[in-house]
Design a protein around this motif. Sequence first.
Motif, PDB file in Angstrom:
ATOM      1  N   VAL A   1      31.502   3.123  33.489  1.00 31.93           N
ATOM      2  CA  VAL A   1      31.447   2.202  32.339  1.00 31.93           C
ATOM      3  C   VAL A   1      32.653   1.270  32.353  1.00 31.93           C
ATOM      4  O   VAL A   1      32.523   0.058  32.207  1.00 31.93           O
TER       5      VAL A   1
ATOM      6  N   ASP B   1      30.178  -0.907  24.162  1.00 32.25           N
ATOM      7  CA  ASP B   1      31.075  -1.314  25.251  1.00 32.25           C
ATOM      8  C   ASP B   1      32.244  -2.130  24.706  1.00 32.25           C
ATOM      9  O   ASP B   1      33.375  -2.009  25.182  1.00 32.25           O
TER      10      ASP B   1
ATOM     11  N   ILE C   1      32.638  -2.900  32.974  1.00 30.26           N
ATOM     12  CA  ILE C   1      33.274  -3.845  32.048  1.00 30.26           C
ATOM     13  C   ILE C   1      34.272  -4.723  32.807  1.00 30.26           C
ATOM     14  O   ILE C   1      34.305  -5.939  32.642  1.00 30.26           O
TER      15      ILE C   1
END
Length: 74
Positions: free
Chosen positions: A24, A66, A28
Amino acid sequence: MRSLKDVQIGETVQVVKVTGTGPVKRRIMDMGITKGAEIYVRKLAPLGDPLEITVKNYELSLRKADAEMVQVQD
């Protein structure tokens, strides 16, 4: 410090830190959201998720989950 999730529409902020771990965080950062990058919050979807932001001269949609992992300052 606050998260990108808490930034108001029309604000420009600077990334201080990307939290999270593993794939993750890597995803990003691969989108250009790295320490020192300037982010402009363009708009918010009608139901509140996702955010539309401008980073490094391109537009990007980012889920609030996020966006919460991105620490920013004015």
